[in-house]
Design an enzyme around this catalytic site. Structure first.
Site, PDB file in Angstrom:
ATOM      1  N   HIS A 168      -4.728   5.749   1.622  1.00 42.25           N
ATOM      2  CA  HIS A 168      -3.837   5.814   0.480  1.00 42.25           C
ATOM      3  C   HIS A 168      -4.019   4.519  -0.304  1.00 42.25           C
ATOM      4  O   HIS A 168      -3.831   3.437   0.234  1.00 42.25           O
ATOM      5  CB  HIS A 168      -2.381   5.947   0.914  1.00 42.25           C
ATOM      6  N   CYS A 169      -4.420   4.607  -1.533  1.00 38.27           N
ATOM      7  CA  CYS A 169      -4.717   3.411  -2.312  1.00 38.27           C
ATOM      8  C   CYS A 169      -3.611   3.158  -3.334  1.00 38.27           C
ATOM      9  O   CYS A 169      -3.464   3.933  -4.281  1.00 38.27           O
ATOM     10  CB  CYS A 169      -6.052   3.578  -3.035  1.00 38.27           C
ATOM     11  N   PRO A 170      -2.827   2.109  -3.171  1.00 44.68           N
ATOM     12  CA  PRO A 170      -1.775   1.845  -4.156  1.00 44.68           C
ATOM     13  C   PRO A 170      -2.332   1.412  -5.503  1.00 44.68           C
ATOM     14  O   PRO A 170      -1.674   1.586  -6.522  1.00 44.68           O
ATOM     15  CB  PRO A 170      -0.964   0.715  -3.512  1.00 44.68           C
TER      16      PRO A 170
END
Lengths: 385, 157
Positions: A168-170
């Site tokens: 999950h890439c913020p």
């Protein structure tokens, strides 16, 4: 609630989807709930490039070549396109099982487990499949009520199972999975090139100008240069390192999730069953493979009880409009009341969702992750059932 | 037998659902989309094994065709990359074209083979490509023979 007013807008399926995504443009855009860091990314890229176009480009176009700003514009457009594509698309979310399917699986599990003595813990829900002479364990997801396909994982931030879950890439405000991994990779690659390009031409510009007017005067004439150099310097270390790391993963056909968990690290003679054992083939599969359509029918229209099926819009996201009447989707939402099958880790995840703004993400950008085993600046959060 | 269900519409709206069978994915060849051809026991009295296997094998072939990594997928990928994937906003991908074909095939199979036997196939894309859902409808003429040991778990109707 049986009277339907003529002017009432039809409910689209995205409005009823479980999970913690936000949708925009009537379901065309799908992102995670926390978008703050994504706006920062956008601001940094657009801001730095604007400074470059404002301060450096006029001088370089005249004194060196007009091709320099032209190429910068093309690269900038490509970077933004890839970023938006990564952020706005469905990463490969697996829809939750409808009640009948969930019950069917439960019955199969109970039949397989046989008689469990009262008071004893039931065995973990695992299915073994053999892929390329390798036993792969499929875990059961208590939230989505499915056995996760191989390489899928549950993202606790978005509360969805994602196929070929990477991380999950913020920074892009979304999960990276099967459907948007190549866009994510092209984003990091093109951003690396853009950053190196701007950094290099900043240096060239300062040098050329200093010859004419002196170093200090140059900085006074183009104050944006200092800011650009600072941003580019720090960005290069992290983004180029990240690109290198993902190039390594692609050549081995591994995901970040598998790398971090050490799934195919080679101990116990466990090998990656998905790798073609050929770097070129692995790269081709990941980057040039088929583009998978979304299985979440976001823009399909939800039917009222007895009305005839309404054809939904033809959009890139929804191609499956059979003549079957669409049943209510996903009444089986996340278990709010933990039952005896829910392991302890799953329980607090619902409460934690409300505190996301206060809990800082575990990643801070590490400087120069040059080694392949370094932690990439991304949040890998999945509830391990 | 269940020859009163000629019309697919009639089947859906008038017949009562007895149970559903879910054909799971077959992961032995990796993550490509492929379904198990194992014949479920619940369908034993409703349809011939060969017809069922034929349907599933055709579906598997179509999905394999869609996910094939070869010349056409490379071309599509490279062309799309060169245009920053903007071309996908106006063009349909090969996968989507094959999905449309599959949808029509399933509809045809339902009309010709499954509905006359009181069964209904659901397109796997509507179930997240996880399962092929086969709805088994009750024969109003005979006793419901399809629910073999399925408890009242809310699947009926």
């Amino acid at each position: 609630m049986s009277a339907v007013m003529i002017t009432r807008k039809a409910t689209r399926k995205w409005e009823k989807l479980p999970g913690k995504n936000t949708f925009c443009c009537d379901g065309r855009v799908m992102m995670a709930r926390q978008k703050g860091v994504f706006y920062l990314t956008l601001f940094l890229i657009v801001g730095t490039c604007s400074l470059f176009f404002a301060f450096e480009c006029p001088y370089l176009a005249v004194h060196l070549s007009p091709a320099i700003p032209v190429f910068a514009v093309l690269l900038f457009v490509f970077v933004i396109a890839m970023l938006l594509r990564t952020s706005f698309s469905d990463p490969g979310v697996l829809p939750r099982a409808l009640p009948e399917e969930a019950n069917f699986i439960e019955m199969e599990i109970e039949a397989a487990n046989g008689n469990v003595m009262a008071g004893q813990r039931p065995p973990p829900r695992i299915r073994n499949v053999q892929i390329n002479n390798q036993i792969v364990k499929l875990k059961y997801c208590y939230t989505c009520k499915i056995f996760r396909p191989p390489r899928a994982s549950h993202c606790s931030i978005c509360d969805n199972c994602v196929d070929r879950f990477d991380h999950h890439c913020p920074w892009v405000g979304n999960c990276v999975g099967k459907r948007n991994y190549r866009y994510f990779y092209l984003f990091t690659l093109s951003l690396s090139l853009l950053t190196i390009y701007i950094f290099a031409f900043n240096i060239v510009h300062v040098v050329l100008r200093s010859v004419d007017s002196g170093f200090v005067n140059t900085l006074k004439e183009t104050p944006g240069t200092v800011l650009e150099v600072l941003v580019c310097f720090f960005t290069i270390w992290s983004v180029v390192g990240l690109t290198g790391f993902h190039t390594y993963l692609i050549s081995l056909n591994q995901t970040t999730n598998e790398d971090i968990k050490g799934s195919w690290s080679g101990k116990n003679r466990v090998q990656n069953p998905y790798s073609h054992k050929n770097i070129f083939k692995n790269c081709c599969e990941v980057l040039c493979g088929p583009t998978f359509p979304s299985v979440l029918d976001r823009r399909g229209v939800m039917l009222e009880d007895s009305s005839s099926p309404t054809p939904s819009d033809v959009s890139a996201a929804s191609t499956h409009k059979g003549s079957n009447p669409v049943s209510q989707t996903t009444k089986s939402s996340a278990p709010l009341i933990p039952n005896e099958h829910t392991p302890d880790e799953a329980k607090p995840s619902i409460g934690a969702g409300t505190q996301k703004s206060t809990s800082s993400p575990k990643e801070e950008k590490p400087p120069s992750p040059t080694s392949p085993n370094a932690v990439a600046p991304a949040v890998i959060k999945e509830s391990t059932h | 037998m269940a020859t009163e269900f000629h019309n697919l519409q009639e089947l859906r709206h008038s017949a009562s659902l007895a149970t559903k069978v879910f054909i799971q994915r077959d992961y032995s060849d990796g993550t490509i989309c492929k379904f198990q051809t194992k014949f479920p026991a619940e369908l034993d009295s409703r349809i011939e094994r060969s017809l069922f296997e034929e349907t599933v094998k055709t579906l598997n072939c179509c999905y394999a065709e869609a996910e094939k990594i070869g010349g056409q997928s490379y071309l599509e990928g490279c062309l799309a990359c060169a245009t920053a994937y903007i071309v996908f906003l106006c063009m349909e991908t090969r996968y989507e074209k094959i999905l449309k074909k599959i949808s029509m095939y399933i509809q045809e199979q339902n009309e010709k083979i499954y509905a006359p036997r009181g069964l209904l196939l659901t397109d796997p894309i509507e179930r997240g490509m996880r399962v092929i859902e086969i709805s088994i409808f009750e024969d109003s003429g005979s006793t419901s023979s399809s629910s073999t040991g399925s408890p009242s778990s809310g699947t009926a109707q």
